[in-house]
Design a protein around this motif. Structure first.
Motif, short mmCIF file in Angstrom:
data_model
loop_
_atom_site.label_atom_id
_atom_site.label_comp_id
_atom_site.label_asym_id
_atom_site.label_seq_id
_atom_site.Cartn_x
_atom_site.Cartn_y
_atom_site.Cartn_z
N PHE A 183 -13.03 -14.36 9.16
CA PHE A 183 -12.58 -15.71 9.50
C PHE A 183 -13.35 -16.75 8.70
CE2 PHE A 183 -10.09 -15.89 13.70
CZ PHE A 183 -9.34 -14.78 13.34
N ASN A 184 -14.64 -16.52 8.52
CA ASN A 184 -15.43 -17.45 7.71
C ASN A 184 -14.96 -17.41 6.26
OD1 ASN A 184 -18.02 -19.13 7.24
ND2 ASN A 184 -18.21 -17.45 5.79
N GLY A 185 -14.65 -16.21 5.77
CA GLY A 185 -14.17 -16.09 4.39
C GLY A 185 -12.86 -16.82 4.18
N TYR A 186 -11.95 -16.72 5.14
CA TYR A 186 -10.68 -17.43 5.03
C TYR A 186 -10.89 -18.94 5.11
CZ TYR A 186 -8.77 -12.80 6.05
OH TYR A 186 -8.47 -11.46 6.03
N ALA A 187 -11.78 -19.38 6.00
CA ALA A 187 -12.01 -20.82 6.18
C ALA A 187 -12.67 -21.43 4.96
CB ALA A 187 -12.86 -21.06 7.43
N GLU A 188 -13.64 -20.72 4.38
CA GLU A 188 -14.38 -21.24 3.22
C GLU A 188 -13.75 -20.83 1.89
OE1 GLU A 188 -18.50 -19.91 3.78
OE2 GLU A 188 -18.99 -22.03 4.04
N GLU A 189 -12.72 -19.99 1.95
CA GLU A 189 -12.14 -19.39 0.75
C GLU A 189 -13.21 -18.64 -0.04
OE1 GLU A 189 -10.03 -22.33 -1.45
OE2 GLU A 189 -8.51 -22.64 0.10
N ASN A 190 -14.05 -17.95 0.72
CA ASN A 190 -15.12 -17.15 0.15
C ASN A 190 -14.61 -15.73 -0.10
OD1 ASN A 190 -17.42 -15.42 -0.15
ND2 ASN A 190 -18.71 -16.97 0.82
N LYS A 191 -14.44 -15.36 -1.34
CA LYS A 191 -13.84 -14.07 -1.69
C LYS A 191 -14.69 -12.90 -1.22
CE LYS A 191 -10.25 -15.79 -3.75
NZ LYS A 191 -8.90 -15.64 -3.15
N VAL A 192 -16.01 -13.07 -1.25
CA VAL A 192 -16.90 -11.97 -0.83
C VAL A 192 -16.67 -11.64 0.63
CG1 VAL A 192 -19.30 -11.27 -0.49
CG2 VAL A 192 -18.64 -12.51 -2.56
N ASP A 193 -16.64 -12.66 1.48
CA ASP A 193 -16.41 -12.42 2.91
C ASP A 193 -14.98 -11.94 3.17
OD1 ASP A 193 -18.98 -13.14 3.48
OD2 ASP A 193 -18.51 -15.16 4.17
N LEU A 201 -25.07 -2.74 8.27
CA LEU A 201 -24.77 -3.61 7.13
C LEU A 201 -23.87 -4.77 7.57
CD1 LEU A 201 -24.80 -4.21 4.07
CD2 LEU A 201 -22.81 -2.69 3.85
N THR A 202 -22.88 -4.48 8.41
CA THR A 202 -21.99 -5.53 8.92
C THR A 202 -22.76 -6.54 9.75
OG1 THR A 202 -20.16 -3.94 8.98
CG2 THR A 202 -19.90 -5.96 10.25
N LEU A 203 -23.64 -6.05 10.61
CA LEU A 203 -24.45 -6.95 11.45
C LEU A 203 -25.35 -7.84 10.59
CD1 LEU A 203 -25.49 -4.54 14.35
CD2 LEU A 203 -24.07 -6.58 14.57
N ILE A 204 -25.99 -7.26 9.58
CA ILE A 204 -26.88 -8.02 8.72
C ILE A 204 -26.11 -9.09 7.95
CG2 ILE A 204 -28.38 -7.90 6.69
CD1 ILE A 204 -29.27 -5.14 7.66
N HIS A 205 -24.98 -8.69 7.38
CA HIS A 205 -24.19 -9.65 6.61
C HIS A 205 -23.68 -10.77 7.51
CE1 HIS A 205 -21.73 -10.87 3.15
NE2 HIS A 205 -20.79 -11.17 4.03
N CYS A 206 -23.22 -10.40 8.72
CA CYS A 206 -22.72 -11.42 9.66
C CYS A 206 -23.85 -12.35 10.08
CB CYS A 206 -22.12 -10.72 10.87
SG CYS A 206 -21.38 -11.85 12.09
N GLY A 207 -25.02 -11.79 10.36
CA GLY A 207 -26.15 -12.61 10.77
C GLY A 207 -26.56 -13.61 9.70
N LYS A 208 -26.62 -13.16 8.45
CA LYS A 208 -26.98 -14.05 7.35
C LYS A 208 -25.92 -15.15 7.18
CE LYS A 208 -29.71 -10.83 4.55
NZ LYS A 208 -29.80 -10.11 3.24
N MET A 209 -24.66 -14.77 7.28
CA MET A 209 -23.58 -15.74 7.11
C MET A 209 -23.62 -16.80 8.22
SD MET A 209 -20.41 -16.63 8.47
CE MET A 209 -19.88 -15.14 9.31
N VAL A 210 -23.79 -16.35 9.46
CA VAL A 210 -23.83 -17.29 10.58
C VAL A 210 -25.03 -18.22 10.46
CG1 VAL A 210 -24.19 -17.46 13.08
CG2 VAL A 210 -22.57 -15.78 12.17
N PHE A 211 -26.18 -17.68 10.12
CA PHE A 211 -27.37 -18.51 9.96
C PHE A 211 -27.16 -19.55 8.87
CE2 PHE A 211 -31.58 -19.31 8.05
CZ PHE A 211 -32.25 -19.77 9.18
N ARG A 212 -26.58 -19.14 7.74
CA ARG A 212 -26.33 -20.08 6.64
C ARG A 212 -25.36 -21.18 7.06
NH1 ARG A 212 -22.18 -20.45 3.29
NH2 ARG A 212 -21.37 -18.39 3.86
N ARG A 213 -24.28 -20.79 7.74
CA ARG A 213 -23.29 -21.78 8.16
C ARG A 213 -23.86 -22.76 9.18
NH1 ARG A 213 -17.98 -21.45 7.80
NH2 ARG A 213 -18.23 -23.67 8.26
N LEU A 214 -24.69 -22.28 10.08
CA LEU A 214 -25.28 -23.16 11.09
C LEU A 214 -26.26 -24.14 10.45
CD1 LEU A 214 -25.92 -20.68 14.05
CD2 LEU A 214 -24.14 -22.43 13.88
N ILE A 215 -27.04 -23.68 9.48
CA ILE A 215 -27.96 -24.57 8.78
C ILE A 215 -27.18 -25.63 8.01
CG2 ILE A 215 -29.68 -24.72 6.95
CD1 ILE A 215 -30.78 -23.62 9.54
#
Length: 249
Positions: A179-189, A226-240
């Motif tokens: 959902f974050n990838g679609y919202a940000e148009e982030n191809k990696v996500d 790996l999914t948890l780590i990637h999700c955690g990093k993404m959420v932390f970045r978006r919140l900051i």
């Protein structure tokens, strides 16, 4: 004792999901509806897929490639549904934001959007656990357990529960990533969720080898971590980023 074992298997598969539901989802009726809607959607998709593949069953147990085709087609279908689910959610989000503007109320916060994605992913994961694990647990409440020759080290029902837990984790948090990838148009996500889904599904083919469950299960949990780590990093970045944006307003 077997009743306790059956309940234990169910809790292994769905215990963490229940904790997420109680601690996060149950506090907001809209999130409950999202979980139920998502669960229904994915259950229907699995039923449709099983109906389509019923015409080709039984597959030869000595040949692995028909199962690979089954997995590839199933994952492709479900990932198409994920995009459809996102588009429906996006329309609903726009409607809610427009309604909030008319009432001079604040729009959905970033945390609200992430919780909705989490609820959608939880529904997907629970549907997977119900279809592939809980549906085969009925004999576990009987007078004995069951082993298969290719994984004689662990009871079949426990293997199903452990694998279901890995997929619940992957589906729940990969939905947040997607959902974050679609919202940000982030191809990696955008690519991360279907890639992990496909790889995790293909890893289950290792179970066809003798003792394969001892290899497949650790690999599945590596993908879950790996999914948890990637999700955690993404959420932390978006919140900051969201906090910095708000501080500059």
């Amino acid at each position: 004792m077997t009743v306790a074992a059956g309940i234990g298997y169910a809790l292994v598969a769905l215990g963490p999901s229940f904790s997420i539901f109680v601690s996060v989802i149950s506090k907001k009726p809209f999130l409950i509806l999202t979980v139920l809607s998502s669960m229904l959607l994915w259950l229907i998709s699995l039923i449709v897929l099983s109906g389509v593949w019923r015409a080709f069953l039984p597959l030869k147990s000595t040949v692995w490639w028909p199962y690979a085709i089954l997995i590839l087609s199933s994952v492709s279908f479900q990932e198409g549904l994920r995009i459809l689910f996102w588009k429906v959610y996006k329309r609903l989000e726009d409607t809610l934001d427009a309604f909030a503007d008319r009432l001079s109320k604040p729009r959905l916060f970033l945390t609200d959007k992430m919780q909705i994605a989490l609820a959608g992913g939880l529904g997907h994961g629970v549907a997977h656990a119900v279809f592939f694990c809980l549906s085969v647990l009925t004999p576990a409440f009987g007078p004995a357990t069951f082993f298969v020759d290719r994984c004689s080290q662990i009871p079949f029902f426990l293997v199903s529960a452990i694998i279901a837990l890995a997929f619940v984790t992957i589906h729940t948090f990969s939905m947040v990533i997607a959902f974050n990838g679609y919202a940000e148009e982030n191809k990696v996500d955008q690519v991360f969720a279907p890639t992990v889904h496909l790889l995790a599904a293909l890893v289950t083919l290792v179970n066809f080898a003798s003792g394969g469950c001892m290899v497949a299960i650790p690999l599945l949990y590596c993908m879950a971590v790996l999914t948890l780590i990637h999700c955690g990093k993404m959420v932390f970045r978006r919140l900051i980023e969201d906090q910095n944006r708000r501080s500059h307003l």
